[in-house]
Write a protein that holds these residues in place. Structure first.
Motif, mmCIF file in Angstrom:
data_model
loop_
_atom_site.group_PDB
_atom_site.id
_atom_site.type_symbol
_atom_site.label_atom_id
_atom_site.label_comp_id
_atom_site.label_asym_id
_atom_site.label_seq_id
_atom_site.Cartn_x
_atom_site.Cartn_y
_atom_site.Cartn_z
ATOM 1 N N GLY B 118 0.940 -1.143 0.566
ATOM 2 C CA GLY B 118 -0.142 0.260 -0.154
ATOM 3 C C GLY B 118 0.961 1.083 -0.023
ATOM 4 N N SER B 119 1.121 1.674 1.004
ATOM 5 C CA SER B 119 2.124 2.689 1.290
ATOM 6 C C SER B 119 3.346 2.247 1.310
ATOM 7 C CB SER B 119 2.447 3.366 2.230
ATOM 8 O OG SER B 119 3.608 4.096 2.764
ATOM 9 N N LYS B 120 4.219 3.260 0.355
ATOM 10 C CA LYS B 120 5.730 2.392 -0.198
ATOM 11 C C LYS B 120 7.136 2.786 0.955
ATOM 12 C CE LYS B 120 4.984 1.989 -5.044
ATOM 13 N NZ LYS B 120 5.537 2.207 -6.413
ATOM 14 N N THR B 121 5.983 3.765 1.809
ATOM 15 C CA THR B 121 6.981 3.780 3.574
ATOM 16 C C THR B 121 8.670 3.523 3.352
ATOM 17 O OG1 THR B 121 5.564 4.236 4.645
ATOM 18 C CG2 THR B 121 5.839 5.766 3.614
ATOM 19 N N ILE B 122 7.886 1.665 3.571
ATOM 20 C CA ILE B 122 8.413 0.479 3.813
ATOM 21 C C ILE B 122 9.802 -0.237 3.229
ATOM 22 C CG2 ILE B 122 6.825 -1.244 2.927
ATOM 23 C CD1 ILE B 122 7.150 -2.277 6.322
ATOM 24 N N ILE B 129 11.567 4.780 -8.996
ATOM 25 C CA ILE B 129 11.562 4.850 -10.141
ATOM 26 C C ILE B 129 10.167 5.080 -10.078
ATOM 27 C CG2 ILE B 129 11.527 4.977 -12.692
ATOM 28 C CD1 ILE B 129 14.602 2.719 -12.099
ATOM 29 N N ASP B 130 9.334 6.611 -9.814
ATOM 30 C CA ASP B 130 8.108 6.366 -9.991
ATOM 31 C C ASP B 130 7.923 7.850 -10.635
ATOM 32 O OD1 ASP B 130 6.382 5.357 -6.897
ATOM 33 O OD2 ASP B 130 5.379 6.078 -7.723
ATOM 34 N N ASP B 131 5.924 7.329 -10.845
ATOM 35 C CA ASP B 131 5.712 8.597 -10.938
ATOM 36 C C ASP B 131 5.273 9.266 -9.821
ATOM 37 O OD1 ASP B 131 3.749 6.498 -10.799
ATOM 38 O OD2 ASP B 131 2.397 8.209 -12.179
ATOM 39 N N HIS B 132 4.736 9.078 -8.793
ATOM 40 C CA HIS B 132 3.845 10.173 -7.658
ATOM 41 C C HIS B 132 4.685 10.498 -6.823
ATOM 42 C CE1 HIS B 132 -0.421 9.235 -8.536
ATOM 43 N NE2 HIS B 132 -0.114 7.297 -9.409
ATOM 44 N N ASP B 133 4.640 12.067 -6.833
ATOM 45 C CA ASP B 133 5.269 12.537 -5.304
ATOM 46 C C ASP B 133 4.803 11.881 -4.144
ATOM 47 O OD1 ASP B 133 6.483 14.496 -4.399
ATOM 48 O OD2 ASP B 133 4.157 15.199 -4.006
ATOM 49 N N LEU B 136 7.301 8.898 -3.934
ATOM 50 C CA LEU B 136 9.006 9.188 -3.505
ATOM 51 C C LEU B 136 9.862 10.851 -2.099
ATOM 52 C CD1 LEU B 136 9.557 10.445 -7.925
ATOM 53 C CD2 LEU B 136 10.525 8.039 -6.306
ATOM 54 N N SER B 137 7.990 11.486 -2.179
ATOM 55 C CA SER B 137 8.715 12.305 -0.321
ATOM 56 C C SER B 137 9.542 12.188 -0.012
ATOM 57 C CB SER B 137 7.452 12.916 -0.860
ATOM 58 O OG SER B 137 6.259 12.020 -0.418
ATOM 59 N N SER B 138 9.224 10.534 0.066
ATOM 60 C CA SER B 138 9.247 9.745 2.201
ATOM 61 C C SER B 138 10.746 9.132 1.577
ATOM 62 C CB SER B 138 8.411 9.438 2.235
ATOM 63 O OG SER B 138 8.005 8.122 1.900
ATOM 64 N N PHE B 139 10.729 9.258 -0.085
ATOM 65 C CA PHE B 139 12.295 8.097 0.168
ATOM 66 C C PHE B 139 13.748 8.694 0.614
ATOM 67 C CE2 PHE B 139 15.220 6.026 -2.780
ATOM 68 C CZ PHE B 139 14.820 5.143 -2.773
ATOM 69 N N LYS B 140 13.934 7.478 1.170
ATOM 70 C CA LYS B 140 15.227 8.108 1.542
ATOM 71 C C LYS B 140 16.523 7.729 0.442
ATOM 72 C CE LYS B 140 13.824 6.998 6.640
ATOM 73 N NZ LYS B 140 13.989 5.974 7.139
ATOM 74 N N HIS B 150 -0.698 13.088 -15.018
ATOM 75 C CA HIS B 150 -0.479 14.015 -13.524
ATOM 76 C C HIS B 150 0.909 14.738 -13.223
ATOM 77 C CE1 HIS B 150 1.208 10.924 -10.972
ATOM 78 N NE2 HIS B 150 0.644 10.372 -11.874
ATOM 79 N N ASN B 151 2.181 14.540 -13.644
ATOM 80 C CA ASN B 151 3.033 14.655 -12.846
ATOM 81 C C ASN B 151 4.120 15.857 -13.161
ATOM 82 O OD1 ASN B 151 5.462 13.867 -13.762
ATOM 83 N ND2 ASN B 151 5.480 11.757 -12.886
ATOM 84 N N LEU B 152 3.889 16.631 -14.407
ATOM 85 C CA LEU B 152 4.452 17.468 -15.313
ATOM 86 C C LEU B 152 4.268 18.915 -14.221
ATOM 87 C CD1 LEU B 152 2.796 17.622 -18.716
ATOM 88 C CD2 LEU B 152 4.704 16.251 -18.595
ATOM 89 N N PRO B 153 4.048 19.539 -13.003
ATOM 90 C CA PRO B 153 4.174 20.387 -12.670
ATOM 91 C C PRO B 153 5.191 19.897 -11.102
ATOM 92 C CG PRO B 153 1.166 20.115 -12.664
ATOM 93 C CD PRO B 153 2.558 18.978 -12.745
ATOM 94 N N LEU B 154 5.331 18.753 -11.036
ATOM 95 C CA LEU B 154 6.192 18.751 -10.032
ATOM 96 C C LEU B 154 8.195 18.965 -10.920
ATOM 97 C CD1 LEU B 154 5.552 15.293 -8.748
ATOM 98 C CD2 LEU B 154 5.028 17.026 -7.794
ATOM 99 N N THR B 155 8.439 19.897 -9.880
ATOM 100 C CA THR B 155 10.187 20.546 -10.108
ATOM 101 C C THR B 155 11.250 20.187 -9.307
ATOM 102 O OG1 THR B 155 9.789 22.397 -9.186
ATOM 103 C CG2 THR B 155 8.753 22.509 -11.442
ATOM 104 N N GLU B 156 10.854 19.285 -8.171
ATOM 105 C CA GLU B 156 12.063 18.643 -7.499
ATOM 106 C C GLU B 156 12.332 17.422 -7.386
ATOM 107 O OE1 GLU B 156 8.670 19.609 -7.172
ATOM 108 O OE2 GLU B 156 7.414 18.858 -5.094
ATOM 109 N N TYR B 157 11.986 16.953 -8.336
ATOM 110 C CA TYR B 157 12.957 14.973 -8.513
ATOM 111 C C TYR B 157 13.224 15.380 -10.308
ATOM 112 C CZ TYR B 157 9.760 14.367 -5.169
ATOM 113 O OH TYR B 157 8.317 14.309 -3.956
ATOM 114 N N LYS B 158 14.524 14.970 -10.010
ATOM 115 C CA LYS B 158 15.206 14.455 -11.251
ATOM 116 C C LYS B 158 14.695 13.928 -12.335
ATOM 117 C CE LYS B 158 18.285 12.570 -14.091
ATOM 118 N NZ LYS B 158 18.842 13.872 -15.409
#
Lengths: 178, 178
Positions: B118-122, B129-133, B136-140, B150-158
């Motif tokens: 479910g959650s990928k935090t674990i 490599i993922d299309d969802h903020d 990716l946002s909690s990934f270390k 849907h993710n075209l507005p995101l600028t904070e990732y490679k």
């Protein structure tokens, strides 16, 4: 709050008891539970039989709940971040059955906190409660070995013999289980 | 050798294209792919329709493979430890379908290296490599955003726009894809 990864088979689900029950019913033979001790899982049964039983439709859907697991897991969920982590990929039929089983017996666990995997090396958590050396040996957090007949020889882990001991270890109430 | 966690939907599997195709077939209406840009997934369709299509039996089994993914994932597997990590729990029917899809299109990936969660935090890995903020946002480790409408507005990732760019990033051969 800690993150606790909890195994299903032989931890939340009494797989061993179910295997004995199904074997007795389908093969009209009784296997002495003591004969399972200290040897690899399934090896007390005639060759290939345990694998055949585990691979049959419905096996994982109908496993009885391990005594005390519902109450203690619920108490853990209130204080900690609990993830169910099950090595389900080896038995493709088990995927849907395990999810339905969890929804029935552990409805308080969100789908967000369920992980079905092959290798558990990719799991990051503070604690892992599991009955298999192969899952605990590469774990970077604190491993807790849940006692099962096949793991009695292992001495290198902190052992929990039942869900009462898990409750004690994490200092959560288990009044409903005693 | 690095551990790379790779998402399925919109990364290995062209979910967006399949959704457009199924919608056109079942509702006899064409949705302009451009209309999907910069808005949440599914919101270009009439309310509830995308969810209904995704929840129908067979949807995930029949998604076309993302261009270039097979060759590049295979090349990555030869140099790195690759895990497929898919948030499949939200759609229970998808579990068996996703496993069958992987076995058909990516037979070189072992069941040991597949994770449905479910959650990928674990998930612990070096790259994701993922299309969802939200994933990716909690990934270390190092996050790589695979471009989706849907993710075209995101600028904070490679950002990686396609599998050729993934091959370039990891410096693996992708001769078969060009």
């Amino acid at each position: 709050m800690a993150r606790i990864a909890i195994d299903m088979d032989n931890v939340m689900a009494d797989l061993t008891q179910h295997l004995l029950n199904v074997y007795e019913k389908e093969y009209s033979e009784v296997v002495d539970p003591e004969s399972l001790n200290n040897i690899p899982e399934g090896s007390a049964f005639p060759e290939g039989v345990a694998l055949k039983i585990l691979s049959a439709p419905g096996f994982f859907r109908n496993i009885p709940v391990m005594a005390g697991s519902q109450e203690v897991v619920k108490a853990l969920c209130e204080k900690h971040e609990v993830f169910v982590v099950s090595a389900a990929m080896e038995f493709p039929l088990s995927l849907a059955e395990k999810l339905a089983w969890l929804n029935e017996h552990f409805p308080f666990i969100s789908w967000r906190n369920i992980v079905f995997c092959g290798s558990k090396t990719i799991v990051e958590a503070d604690y892992m409660i599991d009955d298999h050396d192969k899952n605990l040996s590469s774990f970077k957090g604190t491993p807790l070995l849940f006692t099962a007949p096949h793991n009695l020889p292992l001495t290198e882990y902190k052992r929990v013999n039942n869900w009462e001991e898990v409750a004690e270890y994490f200092a959560v109430s288990n009044v409903e289980t005693v």
